[in-house]
Design a protein around this motif. Structure first.
Motif, PDB file in Angstrom:
ATOM      1  N   SER A  26      -0.124  -1.665   6.160  1.00 45.46           N
ATOM      2  CA  SER A  26      -0.684  -1.318   4.664  1.00 45.46           C
ATOM      3  C   SER A  26       0.484  -1.973   3.684  1.00 45.46           C
ATOM      4  N   LEU A  27       0.221  -2.057   2.276  1.00 48.70           N
ATOM      5  CA  LEU A  27       0.987  -2.129   1.292  1.00 48.70           C
ATOM      6  C   LEU A  27       0.148  -1.689   0.245  1.00 48.70           C
ATOM      7  N   LYS A  28       1.145  -1.412  -0.849  1.00 50.94           N
ATOM      8  CA  LYS A  28       0.514  -0.955  -2.339  1.00 50.94           C
ATOM      9  C   LYS A  28       1.420  -2.056  -3.329  1.00 50.94           C
ATOM     10  N   LEU A  29       0.432  -2.811  -4.235  1.00 53.65           N
ATOM     11  CA  LEU A  29       0.989  -3.435  -5.278  1.00 53.65           C
ATOM     12  C   LEU A  29       0.800  -2.353  -6.641  1.00 53.65           C
ATOM     13  N   SER A  30       1.545  -2.689  -7.486  1.00 57.31           N
ATOM     14  CA  SER A  30       1.314  -2.322  -8.934  1.00 57.31           C
ATOM     15  C   SER A  30       1.651  -3.158  -9.753  1.00 57.31           C
ATOM     16  N   CYS A  31       1.026  -3.133 -10.840  1.00 54.96           N
ATOM     17  CA  CYS A  31       1.016  -4.173 -12.024  1.00 54.96           C
ATOM     18  C   CYS A  31       1.261  -3.164 -13.301  1.00 54.96           C
ATOM     19  N   VAL A  32       2.275  -3.290 -13.941  1.00 51.12           N
ATOM     20  CA  VAL A  32       2.636  -2.553 -15.156  1.00 51.12           C
ATOM     21  C   VAL A  32       2.256  -3.318 -16.356  1.00 51.12           C
ATOM     22  N   PHE A  87      -9.243  -2.847   0.964  1.00 52.92           N
ATOM     23  CA  PHE A  87      -8.637  -2.829  -0.189  1.00 52.92           C
ATOM     24  C   PHE A  87      -8.973  -1.770  -0.921  1.00 52.92           C
ATOM     25  N   THR A  88      -8.292  -1.081  -2.026  1.00 52.49           N
ATOM     26  CA  THR A  88      -8.662  -0.141  -3.010  1.00 52.49           C
ATOM     27  C   THR A  88      -7.897  -0.589  -4.353  1.00 52.49           C
ATOM     28  N   THR A 107      -0.939   1.168 -15.779  1.00 45.79           N
ATOM     29  CA  THR A 107      -0.726   0.674 -14.450  1.00 45.79           C
ATOM     30  C   THR A 107      -1.967   0.539 -13.732  1.00 45.79           C
ATOM     31  N   VAL A 108      -2.048  -0.573 -12.984  1.00 50.79           N
ATOM     32  CA  VAL A 108      -3.115  -0.980 -12.037  1.00 50.79           C
ATOM     33  C   VAL A 108      -2.635  -1.115 -10.766  1.00 50.79           C
ATOM     34  N   TYR A 109      -2.912  -0.576  -9.571  1.00 50.81           N
ATOM     35  CA  TYR A 109      -2.483  -0.468  -8.339  1.00 50.81           C
ATOM     36  C   TYR A 109      -3.757  -1.489  -7.615  1.00 50.81           C
ATOM     37  N   LEU A 110      -3.011  -1.888  -6.309  1.00 51.14           N
ATOM     38  CA  LEU A 110      -3.990  -2.298  -5.254  1.00 51.14           C
ATOM     39  C   LEU A 110      -3.367  -1.773  -4.040  1.00 51.14           C
ATOM     40  N   GLN A 111      -4.006  -0.816  -3.462  1.00 53.76           N
ATOM     41  CA  GLN A 111      -3.874  -0.572  -2.028  1.00 53.76           C
ATOM     42  C   GLN A 111      -4.444  -1.444  -1.053  1.00 53.76           C
ATOM     43  N   MET A 112      -3.493  -1.872   0.044  1.00 57.75           N
ATOM     44  CA  MET A 112      -3.977  -2.674   0.745  1.00 57.75           C
ATOM     45  C   MET A 112      -4.031  -2.351   2.377  1.00 57.75           C
ATOM     46  N   ASN A 113      -5.048  -2.015   2.890  1.00 56.33           N
ATOM     47  CA  ASN A 113      -4.681  -1.492   4.596  1.00 56.33           C
ATOM     48  C   ASN A 113      -5.312  -2.455   5.397  1.00 56.33           C
ATOM     49  N   SER A 114      -4.877  -2.267   6.405  1.00 59.12           N
ATOM     50  CA  SER A 114      -5.524  -3.147   7.670  1.00 59.12           C
ATOM     51  C   SER A 114      -5.297  -4.652   7.195  1.00 59.12           C
ATOM     52  N   LEU A 115      -4.073  -5.060   7.065  1.00 58.66           N
ATOM     53  CA  LEU A 115      -3.738  -6.484   6.540  1.00 58.66           C
ATOM     54  C   LEU A 115      -3.850  -7.296   7.471  1.00 58.66           C
TER      55      LEU A 115
END
Lengths: 107, 117
Positions: B17-23, B68-69, B78-86
């Motif tokens: 998994s990885l989580k992206l952030s956007c400020v 993805f969530t 901030t907006v996020y993108l949680q990415m699982n099972s990549l």
């Protein structure tokens, strides 16, 4: 899903020329179409929305037209700074979809 | 001046998994839908997710649905993108973008995600 077929894939033109890029939607998208310019190594930038409305700050040599399923982006008086890839995007319906892009080079 | 700054990218193994952030700054963040769009190396653009102003409605293409969530924190702009099972096919530059009517008037600089063992 609405498929966007963009042509040509690549284009080479001389400075000062006029070029046209086409996008065809798989169904009527009722002018829900935007065009973006992406210069090498940069993020895309909005050029045109609602098929024919010029975004703020975009030079007037760019114009959009079309209706139904057929749309086009025209660049008049090609300049060196227009070297870029161009993408169309439909937003009439989800999923939002993009054309495959046109890479524009100077001859 | 509108600014969107993405962080959180990197190299990750398949299945992780990885989580992206956007400020965001320079506009009233809580008034706009936000989006994630990705671009595989040398390829075209693919819409990845959308979120409405209060975070109560989210949308995804089939390619990421269930893995993805997208979420947002309006207090933190901030907006996020949680990415699982990549998967390897998720390798791309990920951009966050601001809404202008289901199209995008501002884009971040992008963040690279590489999925590889």
């Amino acid at each position: 899903d609405i498929q966007m077929t963009q042509s040509p894939a690549s284009l080479s033109a001389s400075l000062g020329e006029t070029v046209t890029i086409e996008c065809r939607a798989s169904e009527d998208i009722y002018n829900g179409l935007a065009w973006y310019q992406q210069k090498p190594g940069k993020s895309p930038q909005l050029l045109i929305y609602n098929a024919n409305s010029l975004h703020t700050g975009v030079p007037s040599r760019f114009s959009g037209s079309g209706s139904g399923t057929q749309y086009s982006l025209k660049i008049n008086s090609l300049q060196s700074e227009d070297v870029a890839s161009y993408f169309c995007q439909q937003y009439y319906n989800y999923p939002l979809t993009f054309g495959s892009g046109t890479k524009l080079e100077i001859k | 001046e509108v600014q969107l700054v993405e962080t959180g990218g990197g190299l990750v193994q398949p299945g992780r998994s990885l989580k992206l952030s956007c400020v965001a700054s320079g506009f009233t963040f809580s008034s706009y839908w936000m989006y994630w769009i990705r671009q595989a190396p040398g390829k075209g653009l693919e819409w990845v997710s959308s979120i409405n102003t209060d975070g109560g409605s989210t949308y995804y293409p089939d390619s990421v649905k269930g893995r993805f969530t997208i979420s947002r924190d309006n207090a933190e702009n901030t907006v996020y993108l949680q990415m699982n099972s990549l998967r390897s096919e998720d390798t791309a530059t990920y951009y966050c973008a601001k809404d202008y009517g289901s199209y995008f008037d501002y884009w971040g600089q992008g963040v690279m995600v590489t999925v590889s063992s």
